[in-house]
Scaffold this motif. Structure first.
Motif, PDB file in Angstrom:
ATOM      1  N   LEU A  71       0.829  -1.200   0.000  1.00 42.65           N
ATOM      2  CA  LEU A  71       0.000   0.000   0.000  1.00 42.65           C
ATOM      3  C   LEU A  71       0.870   1.259   0.000  1.00 42.65           C
ATOM      4  CD1 LEU A  71      -2.778   1.330   0.143  1.00 42.65           C
ATOM      5  CD2 LEU A  71      -2.631   1.161   2.635  1.00 42.65           C
ATOM      6  N   ASP A  72       1.953   1.223   0.772  1.00 39.12           N
ATOM      7  CA  ASP A  72       2.876   2.358   0.772  1.00 39.12           C
ATOM      8  C   ASP A  72       3.472   2.577  -0.611  1.00 39.12           C
ATOM      9  OD1 ASP A  72       2.467   2.841   3.438  1.00 39.12           O
ATOM     10  OD2 ASP A  72       4.226   1.696   4.105  1.00 39.12           O
ATOM     11  N   HIS A  73       3.816   1.485  -1.286  1.00 39.90           N
ATOM     12  CA  HIS A  73       4.377   1.594  -2.633  1.00 39.90           C
ATOM     13  C   HIS A  73       3.349   2.184  -3.598  1.00 39.90           C
ATOM     14  CE1 HIS A  73       8.330  -0.514  -2.546  1.00 39.90           C
ATOM     15  NE2 HIS A  73       7.848  -0.931  -1.381  1.00 39.90           N
ATOM     16  N   VAL A  74       2.122   1.699  -3.530  1.00 37.59           N
ATOM     17  CA  VAL A  74       1.071   2.197  -4.432  1.00 37.59           C
ATOM     18  C   VAL A  74       0.815   3.671  -4.178  1.00 37.59           C
ATOM     19  CG1 VAL A  74      -1.382   2.030  -4.983  1.00 37.59           C
ATOM     20  CG2 VAL A  74      -0.019  -0.051  -4.771  1.00 37.59           C
ATOM     21  N   LEU A  75       0.687   4.050  -2.923  1.00 40.64           N
ATOM     22  CA  LEU A  75       0.449   5.454  -2.597  1.00 40.64           C
ATOM     23  C   LEU A  75       1.629   6.335  -2.999  1.00 40.64           C
ATOM     24  CD1 LEU A  75      -1.289   5.102   0.880  1.00 40.64           C
ATOM     25  CD2 LEU A  75      -2.349   5.626  -1.323  1.00 40.64           C
ATOM     26  N   SER A  76       2.835   5.811  -2.868  1.00 34.65           N
ATOM     27  CA  SER A  76       4.015   6.573  -3.290  1.00 34.65           C
ATOM     28  C   SER A  76       4.008   6.780  -4.793  1.00 34.65           C
ATOM     29  CB  SER A  76       5.298   5.852  -2.869  1.00 34.65           C
ATOM     30  OG  SER A  76       5.395   5.793  -1.471  1.00 34.65           O
ATOM     31  N   TYR A  77       3.671   5.733  -5.544  1.00 30.92           N
ATOM     32  CA  TYR A  77       3.624   5.871  -7.005  1.00 30.92           C
ATOM     33  C   TYR A  77       2.502   6.823  -7.437  1.00 30.92           C
ATOM     34  CZ  TYR A  77       7.097   2.263  -7.724  1.00 30.92           C
ATOM     35  OH  TYR A  77       8.263   1.543  -7.732  1.00 30.92           O
TER      36      TYR A  77
ATOM     37  N   ALA B  94       1.435   9.395  -5.664  1.00 24.86           N
ATOM     38  CA  ALA B  94       1.930  10.735  -5.343  1.00 24.86           C
ATOM     39  C   ALA B  94       2.978  11.195  -6.360  1.00 24.86           C
ATOM     40  CB  ALA B  94       2.519  10.749  -3.941  1.00 24.86           C
ATOM     41  N   ILE B  95       3.858  10.292  -6.771  1.00 24.10           N
ATOM     42  CA  ILE B  95       4.871  10.637  -7.764  1.00 24.10           C
ATOM     43  C   ILE B  95       4.212  10.953  -9.103  1.00 24.10           C
ATOM     44  CG2 ILE B  95       6.793   9.692  -9.106  1.00 24.10           C
ATOM     45  CD1 ILE B  95       7.597   8.168  -6.513  1.00 24.10           C
ATOM     46  N   GLY B  96       3.205  10.158  -9.485  1.00 24.84           N
ATOM     47  CA  GLY B  96       2.478  10.427 -10.729  1.00 24.84           C
ATOM     48  C   GLY B  96       1.755  11.754 -10.695  1.00 24.84           C
ATOM     49  N   ALA B  97       1.132  12.081  -9.556  1.00 26.67           N
ATOM     50  CA  ALA B  97       0.448  13.366  -9.424  1.00 26.67           C
ATOM     51  C   ALA B  97       1.442  14.518  -9.503  1.00 26.67           C
ATOM     52  CB  ALA B  97      -0.313  13.411  -8.103  1.00 26.67           C
ATOM     53  N   MET B  98       2.605  14.327  -8.918  1.00 23.47           N
ATOM     54  CA  MET B  98       3.630  15.358  -8.970  1.00 23.47           C
ATOM     55  C   MET B  98       4.113  15.589 -10.403  1.00 23.47           C
ATOM     56  SD  MET B  98       7.154  15.511  -6.741  1.00 23.47           S
ATOM     57  CE  MET B  98       7.692  13.932  -7.358  1.00 23.47           C
ATOM     58  N   GLU B  99       4.320  14.505 -11.146  1.00 17.93           N
ATOM     59  CA  GLU B  99       4.732  14.637 -12.546  1.00 17.93           C
ATOM     60  C   GLU B  99       3.653  15.317 -13.381  1.00 17.93           C
ATOM     61  OE1 GLU B  99       7.664  13.793 -14.011  1.00 17.93           O
ATOM     62  OE2 GLU B  99       8.453  13.275 -12.030  1.00 17.93           O
ATOM     63  N   PHE B 100       2.382  14.987 -13.127  1.00 16.33           N
ATOM     64  CA  PHE B 100       1.275  15.605 -13.850  1.00 16.33           C
ATOM     65  C   PHE B 100       1.210  17.102 -13.569  1.00 16.33           C
ATOM     66  CE2 PHE B 100      -3.191  16.952 -13.931  1.00 16.33           C
ATOM     67  CZ  PHE B 100      -3.456  16.754 -15.275  1.00 16.33           C
ATOM     68  N   LEU B 101       1.354  17.483 -12.304  1.00 15.06           N
ATOM     69  CA  LEU B 101       1.325  18.903 -11.951  1.00 15.06           C
ATOM     70  C   LEU B 101       2.496  19.653 -12.573  1.00 15.06           C
ATOM     71  CD1 LEU B 101       0.224  18.753  -8.228  1.00 15.06           C
ATOM     72  CD2 LEU B 101      -1.106  19.583 -10.174  1.00 15.06           C
ATOM     73  N   GLU B 102       3.658  19.021 -12.611  1.00 19.65           N
ATOM     74  CA  GLU B 102       4.817  19.657 -13.237  1.00 19.65           C
ATOM     75  C   GLU B 102       4.573  19.860 -14.727  1.00 19.65           C
ATOM     76  OE1 GLU B 102       9.569  18.802 -13.926  1.00 19.65           O
ATOM     77  OE2 GLU B 102       8.399  17.461 -12.663  1.00 19.65           O
ATOM     78  N   PHE B 103       4.019  18.857 -15.402  1.00 13.73           N
ATOM     79  CA  PHE B 103       3.730  18.963 -16.830  1.00 13.73           C
ATOM     80  C   PHE B 103       2.705  20.054 -17.110  1.00 13.73           C
ATOM     81  CE2 PHE B 103       0.922  17.747 -20.350  1.00 13.73           C
ATOM     82  CZ  PHE B 103       1.827  17.841 -21.397  1.00 13.73           C
ATOM     83  N   THR B 104       1.636  20.091 -16.319  1.00 12.03           N
ATOM     84  CA  THR B 104       0.600  21.095 -16.562  1.00 12.03           C
ATOM     85  C   THR B 104       1.103  22.499 -16.252  1.00 12.03           C
ATOM     86  OG1 THR B 104      -0.335  20.671 -14.377  1.00 12.03           O
ATOM     87  CG2 THR B 104      -1.356  19.545 -16.246  1.00 12.03           C
ATOM     88  N   SER B 105       1.975  22.650 -15.268  1.00 11.72           N
ATOM     89  CA  SER B 105       2.511  23.980 -14.980  1.00 11.72           C
ATOM     90  C   SER B 105       3.399  24.461 -16.121  1.00 11.72           C
ATOM     91  CB  SER B 105       3.272  23.990 -13.660  1.00 11.72           C
ATOM     92  OG  SER B 105       4.459  23.235 -13.752  1.00 11.72           O
ATOM     93  N   ILE B 106       4.180  23.553 -16.701  1.00 12.14           N
ATOM     94  CA  ILE B 106       5.014  23.928 -17.843  1.00 12.14           C
ATOM     95  C   ILE B 106       4.147  24.279 -19.041  1.00 12.14           C
ATOM     96  CG2 ILE B 106       6.676  23.023 -19.521  1.00 12.14           C
ATOM     97  CD1 ILE B 106       7.891  21.403 -17.203  1.00 12.14           C
ATOM     98  N   LEU B 107       3.040  23.588 -19.205  1.00  5.46           N
ATOM     99  CA  LEU B 107       2.160  23.815 -20.349  1.00  5.46           C
ATOM    100  C   LEU B 107       1.313  25.071 -20.183  1.00  5.46           C
ATOM    101  CD1 LEU B 107       1.002  22.619 -23.004  1.00  5.46           C
ATOM    102  CD2 LEU B 107      -0.672  21.458 -21.598  1.00  5.46           C
TER     103      LEU B 107
END
Length: 79
Positions: free
Chosen positions: A12-18, A20-33
């Motif tokens: 569960l920790d691994h899934v939640l970490s992934y 969170a990492i995916g959400a962080m990458e999405f936010l970074e992409f949308t901010s650049i866009l």
């Protein structure tokens, strides 16, 4: 992602970490866009009330970008 990054001990920790990492990458992409689009939108909105200032600014920016493009093309042709 770093190999030695601690994702937790349970699955569960691994899934939640992934997630969170995916959400962080999405936010970074949308901010650049969307940040450049937001700057253009604000310039247009400001230009509705102050067209003389915005047109002057855009002409100056166009001259600077054109001069830089000429320099890049000349350097590219020399190679």
């Amino acid at each position: 992602m770093m190999q030695d990054e601690d994702l937790g001990k349970t699955k569960l920790d691994h899934v939640l970490s992934y997630i969170a990492i995916g959400a962080m990458e999405f936010l970074e992409f949308t901010s650049i866009l969307f940040l450049p689009l937001l700057a253009v939108q604000q310039t247009v909105l400001y230009g509705v009330n102050h067209p003389d200032q915005v047109l002057t600014l855009l002409i100056v920016l166009m001259l600077i970008i054109s001069a830089y493009a000429v320099k890049l093309i000349k350097d590219w042709r020399r190679k």
